[in-house]
Motif scaffolding. Structure first.
Motif, PDB file in Angstrom:
ATOM      1  N   GLY A 178       0.796  -1.227   0.000  1.00  0.00           N
ATOM      2  CA  GLY A 178       0.000   0.000   0.000  1.00  0.00           C
ATOM      3  C   GLY A 178       0.821   1.265   0.000  1.00  0.00           C
ATOM      4  N   THR A 179       2.078   1.175   0.441  1.00  0.00           N
ATOM      5  CA  THR A 179       2.961   2.344   0.440  1.00  0.00           C
ATOM      6  C   THR A 179       4.172   2.117  -0.470  1.00  0.00           C
ATOM      7  N   PHE A 180       4.034   1.232  -1.435  1.00  0.00           N
ATOM      8  CA  PHE A 180       5.067   0.996  -2.451  1.00  0.00           C
ATOM      9  C   PHE A 180       4.365   1.166  -3.790  1.00  0.00           C
ATOM     10  N   LEU A 181       4.524   2.336  -4.378  1.00  0.00           N
ATOM     11  CA  LEU A 181       3.802   2.682  -5.594  1.00  0.00           C
ATOM     12  C   LEU A 181       4.750   2.795  -6.777  1.00  0.00           C
ATOM     13  N   ILE A 198       8.711   4.375  -2.230  1.00  0.00           N
ATOM     14  CA  ILE A 198       8.540   3.395  -1.161  1.00  0.00           C
ATOM     15  C   ILE A 198       8.305   4.145   0.143  1.00  0.00           C
ATOM     16  N   GLY A 199       7.237   3.793   0.821  1.00  0.00           N
ATOM     17  CA  GLY A 199       6.933   4.375   2.115  1.00  0.00           C
ATOM     18  C   GLY A 199       6.793   3.292   3.167  1.00  0.00           C
ATOM     19  N   ALA A 200       6.826   3.714   4.417  1.00  0.00           N
ATOM     20  CA  ALA A 200       6.600   2.797   5.534  1.00  0.00           C
ATOM     21  C   ALA A 200       5.712   3.511   6.536  1.00  0.00           C
ATOM     22  N   THR A 208       5.950   0.597  12.674  1.00  0.00           N
ATOM     23  CA  THR A 208       7.410   0.489  12.754  1.00  0.00           C
ATOM     24  C   THR A 208       7.856   0.898  14.148  1.00  0.00           C
ATOM     25  N   SER A 209       8.635   0.057  14.787  1.00  0.00           N
ATOM     26  CA  SER A 209       9.130   0.423  16.111  1.00  0.00           C
ATOM     27  C   SER A 209      10.438   1.192  15.976  1.00  0.00           C
ATOM     28  N   SER A 210      10.814   1.904  17.030  1.00  0.00           N
ATOM     29  CA  SER A 210      12.050   2.690  17.023  1.00  0.00           C
ATOM     30  C   SER A 210      13.259   1.831  16.711  1.00  0.00           C
ATOM     31  N   VAL A 259       3.296  12.841  11.647  1.00  0.00           N
ATOM     32  CA  VAL A 259       3.499  12.076  10.418  1.00  0.00           C
ATOM     33  C   VAL A 259       3.667  10.571  10.660  1.00  0.00           C
ATOM     34  N   PRO A 260       2.769   9.757  10.105  1.00  0.00           N
ATOM     35  CA  PRO A 260       2.919   8.321  10.267  1.00  0.00           C
ATOM     36  C   PRO A 260       3.606   7.617   9.099  1.00  0.00           C
ATOM     37  N   ILE A 261       3.744   8.251   7.938  1.00  0.00           N
ATOM     38  CA  ILE A 261       4.359   7.571   6.791  1.00  0.00           C
ATOM     39  C   ILE A 261       5.689   8.234   6.470  1.00  0.00           C
TER      40      ILE A 261
END
Length: 172
Positions: free
Chosen positions: A46-49, A62-64, A69-71, A87-89
């Protein structure tokens, strides 16, 4: 002249074309393996377009999702990222085949990621940015929030973010 461009989620069958673009951009990212790309496609489609022109992949973003995602799993200072915005992505990579640069395809991919952020009610996008790309991302409505030294590289970078103007925070 119109280009029949399509923007879509990456699929496993795109791996060879994606990796060709990575090889053509080898000077900027020699540490990305096919296995890493395959895993990213499998777990974060969904975040790899991709941008494709007549079935040929010409670029990708490419997004995450930082909420997943943990630290300790991230090379980025997640606490700092959250301190400058909600910002989450995080955008991990934006690459265009050298033959197609300067034609707006990167901007199309950024717009698609912004739209994905809107549709999934994510608060926005973050990316680390080199000095030479600063004006490009500012042109694409990203705001610069300071300078940082990279732990993984000798290259410093700028913190950039874009806030989703349509984000609606959940009320508990």
């Amino acid at each position: 002249m119109e280009f029949p461009i399509s923007i879509r989620e990456a699929q496993a069958s795109d791996l060879d074309q994606i990796y060709l673009i990575i090889e053509k951009n080898a000077d900027s990212c020699s540490n990305i393996s096919k296995e890493m790309i395959e895993k990213r496609i499998r777990n974060h489609a969904g975040t790899f377009l991709l941008a494709s022109l007549e079935e040929q992949v010409i670029g990708f973003i490419i997004g995450a999702d930082l909420t997943e995602t943990s630290s300790k799993d991230s090379a980025f200072d997640i606490d700092f990222i959250h301190s400058i915005s909600r910002v989450p992505i995080i955008i991990l990579s934006l690459m265009i085949h050298p033959d197609y640069r300067g034609q707006g395809f990167g901007t199309l991919l950024l717009a698609a990621m912004k739209e994905s952020s809107r549709l999934t009610n994510k608060s926005g996008l973050y990316l680390p940015c080199s000095d030479e790309m600063l004006s490009y991302f500012e042109m694409n409505a990203f705001i610069e929030h300071g300078f940082a030294e990279s732990e993984n590289s000798s290259d410093p970078y700028f913190h950039m973010h874009w806030d989703n103007p349509y984000y609606q925070e959940e009320i508990l």
